[in-house]
Design a protein around this motif. Structure first.
Motif, PDB file in Angstrom:
ATOM      1  N   ARG A   1       0.843  -1.191   0.000  1.00 36.19           N
ATOM      2  CA  ARG A   1       0.000   0.000   0.000  1.00 36.19           C
ATOM      3  C   ARG A   1       0.872   1.233   0.000  1.00 36.19           C
ATOM      4  N   PRO A   2       0.651   2.173  -0.906  1.00 33.72           N
ATOM      5  CA  PRO A   2      -0.251   2.058  -2.035  1.00 33.72           C
ATOM      6  C   PRO A   2       0.372   1.199  -3.117  1.00 33.72           C
ATOM      7  N   GLY A   3      -0.453   0.851  -4.082  1.00 34.35           N
ATOM      8  CA  GLY A   3       0.067   0.076  -5.199  1.00 34.35           C
ATOM      9  C   GLY A   3      -0.394  -1.359  -5.175  1.00 34.35           C
ATOM     10  N   LYS A   4      -1.561  -1.588  -4.631  1.00 37.46           N
ATOM     11  CA  LYS A   4      -2.049  -2.974  -4.551  1.00 37.46           C
ATOM     12  C   LYS A   4      -2.249  -3.595  -5.927  1.00 37.46           C
ATOM     13  N   PRO A   5      -3.008  -2.926  -6.845  1.00 35.83           N
ATOM     14  CA  PRO A   5      -3.123  -3.548  -8.174  1.00 35.83           C
ATOM     15  C   PRO A   5      -1.891  -3.246  -9.018  1.00 35.83           C
TER      16      PRO A   5
ATOM     17  N   ASN B   1      -3.842   6.472  -8.637  1.00 34.10           N
ATOM     18  CA  ASN B   1      -3.482   7.408  -7.566  1.00 34.10           C
ATOM     19  C   ASN B   1      -1.983   7.684  -7.609  1.00 34.10           C
TER      20      ASN B   1
ATOM     21  N   SER C   1      -3.361   7.783  -0.918  1.00 35.41           N
ATOM     22  CA  SER C   1      -2.459   7.731  -2.072  1.00 35.41           C
ATOM     23  C   SER C   1      -2.833   8.751  -3.137  1.00 35.41           C
TER      24      SER C   1
ATOM     25  N   ALA D   1       0.523   5.652  -5.668  1.00 36.53           N
ATOM     26  CA  ALA D   1       0.624   4.259  -6.144  1.00 36.53           C
ATOM     27  C   ALA D   1       1.644   4.185  -7.270  1.00 36.53           C
TER      28      ALA D   1
END
Ligand SMILES: Nc1nc2c(c(=O)[nH]1)N[C@H]1C(S)=C(S)[C@@H](COP(=O)(O)OP(=O)(O)OC[C@H]3O[C@@H](n4cnc5c(N)ncnc54)[C@H](O)[C@@H]3O)O[C@H]1N2
Ligand code: MOO
Length: 420
Positions: free
Chosen positions: A294-298, A315, A385, A318
């Motif tokens: 997190r951030p950047g999950k996908p 975001n 984010s 991310a």
């Protein structure tokens, strides 16, 4: 790869699913099978800093190429080194840097010699001028130098044919001094890594354009251009593209030869997220993974022709984190440099941040102290984010560690740049 159209339970990411792939595994997948780009360029040493040298650079001649004075002073012949100071000798000439060696030095005489000038045959030592006194055409020596004093021998730095620089190294200022000394007009470098940057989103207006209702301006491309700029990178700006599979696919087809395509937005799997389908339409293949991050999950990952593709959430933070953790190491690997994912330094926080998640998490952080007691940081902002002001006010990213309320790792911004 998901299809366009209405989402189904199978195509939507499950918010209750386990947290996802750890970032180390994700990076290993991204780097799997990656080879440095093939292709060579001959580049002047004046422009080669920060790039990978492809082959060993041999010394075409000894370094230095001739014996020369290391000090401004007076040159003595070997028999005169037996004299007890003070003694006086007649001045028989001069040698400045750039002069030809000229005639041999006769014992019982001296010549004026400046730093860098060739030591003519017969020269055995230079007495620096601070220990000499000149009266017209004679020089009095107040000290007798030892044999070889203040003379730099031919080849003392490197012999002819020896390896000055090893192929594969990243050329830094200290290496380029040697390349210059070897007289190289150009160096064989790996060609630059071609990176395309594209922001997706129908909400994105062009810079300078007034915002229509519902629109915002693009934060991600300028940010990512700065993060991914490096001497070994050639960036291509693919602009902002609305959430339409046809326009996205056309932009990708028009992009030309890329080694890496970096995108933001359209990775969460909603019915407006057409990027995976557009990449498929353009002939590529990608999958969206969920990371324990997190951030950047996908994270979108795959390939399009010869190019690798990395896509981060829309975001801005991310994209910042995704680029630092994945795009920079991948670009470095493509450039033939060690991928070196960011390690950060041990640090602690001044207070426990709110809204923590139990996965690898990055927050903008301000450096409060960097001294004998270590690094003390303060997290800025609410951990969203989408927020830009905390990021702009920060000195770097704090990496919160699962189960550790105050212990973090600090990643100064400068350490996250592709060119760092
Ligand atoms: N139901 C769920 N919703 C969302 C989830 C989720 O897991 N379940 N994840 C959230 C997270 S985390 C992120 S990140 C985003 C990722 O979504 P997308 O990659 O599809 O991104 P968008 O929907 O296109 O945009 C998200 C957000 O970012 C703004 N944006 C997009 N591009 C730019 C840009 N170039 N410059 C500035 N801002 C940009 C966009 O307007 C949105 O506000 O999804 C969450 N939702
Ligand atoms: O990728 Mo989202 O921005 O995790 O927060």
């Amino acid at each position: 790869m998901r299809n366009d159209g209405a989402p189904t339970a199978a195509t939507l990411p499950d918010p209750c699913a386990p947290v996802g792939l750890d970032t180390g595994t994700a990076l290993a997948l991204i780097l799997e099978g990656v080879e440095a780009v093939a292709g060579e360029e001959a580049v002047s040493p004046m422009l080669a800093a920060g790039r990978a040298l492809l082959r060993d650079l041999p010394a075409p001649a000894p370094l230095p190429p001739f014996p020369n004075a290391a000090m401004d002073g007076y040159l003595l012949a070997e028999p005169d080194l037996a004299r007890a100071a003070p003694f006086t000798l007649p001045l028989a000439g001069q040698r400045f840097a750039g002069d030809a060696p000229g005639e041999a030095l006769r014992p019982g005489t001296t010549i004026r010699i400046l730093t860098g000038a060739v030591v003519p045959p017969g020269g055995a030592a230079v007495m620096y001028q601070e220990r000499c006194e000149r009266h017209g055409d004679a020089v009095t020596f107040h000290q007798t130098p030892l044999l070889g004093a203040n003379i730099r021998g031919a080849g003392e730095d490197a012999g002819a044919g020896s390896t000055l620089l090893r192929g594969g190294i990243r050329l830094e200022p200290q290496h380029l001094a040697l390349a210059g000394a070897a007289g190289a007009a150009t160096l064989p470098l790996r060609r630059r890594v071609r990176v395309g940057l594209m922001s997706t989103g129908s909400e994105l207006a062009r810079p300078g354009e007034a915002l229509r209702p519902g629109q915002i301006h693009d934060s991600n491309r300028p940010m990512l251009a700065a993060l991914l700029t490096a001497p070994f990178v050639s960036l291509q700006d693919l602009g902002t593209v609305p959430d339409r599979p046809d326009l996205l696919a056309q932009t990708l087809r028009d992009a030309g030869d890329l080694d890496l395509l970096v995108t933001t937005g359209a990775v969460a799997g909603s019915e407006a997220d057409h990027l995976p389908r557009a990449i498929a339409l353009a002939g590529g293949s990608v999958a969206v993974q969920r990371l324990a991050l997190r951030p950047g999950k996908p994270l979108l990952h795959g390939s399009l022709g010869q190019a690798r593709v990395l896509g981060f959430g829309g975001n801005p933070l991310a994209g910042f984190v995704g680029a630092s953790l994945f795009a920079v190491p991948l670009i470095r690997a493509l450039a033939g440099l060690p991928p070196a994912p960011p390690r950060g330094r041990e640090a602690r926080l001044d207070e426990v941040p709110g809204r923590r998640v139990d996965r690898r998490e990055f927050r903008p952080a301000q450096l409060l102290e960097d001294g004998a007691d270590g690094v003390l940081l303060r997290c800025l902002g609410p951990g969203s984010s989408a927020r830009l002001m905390p990021l702009a006010a920060a000195d770097g990213l704090a990496e919160l560690l699962p189960g550790e309320p105050l212990r973090v790792r600090f990643h100064p911004f400068a350490s996250l740049l592709a060119g760092s």
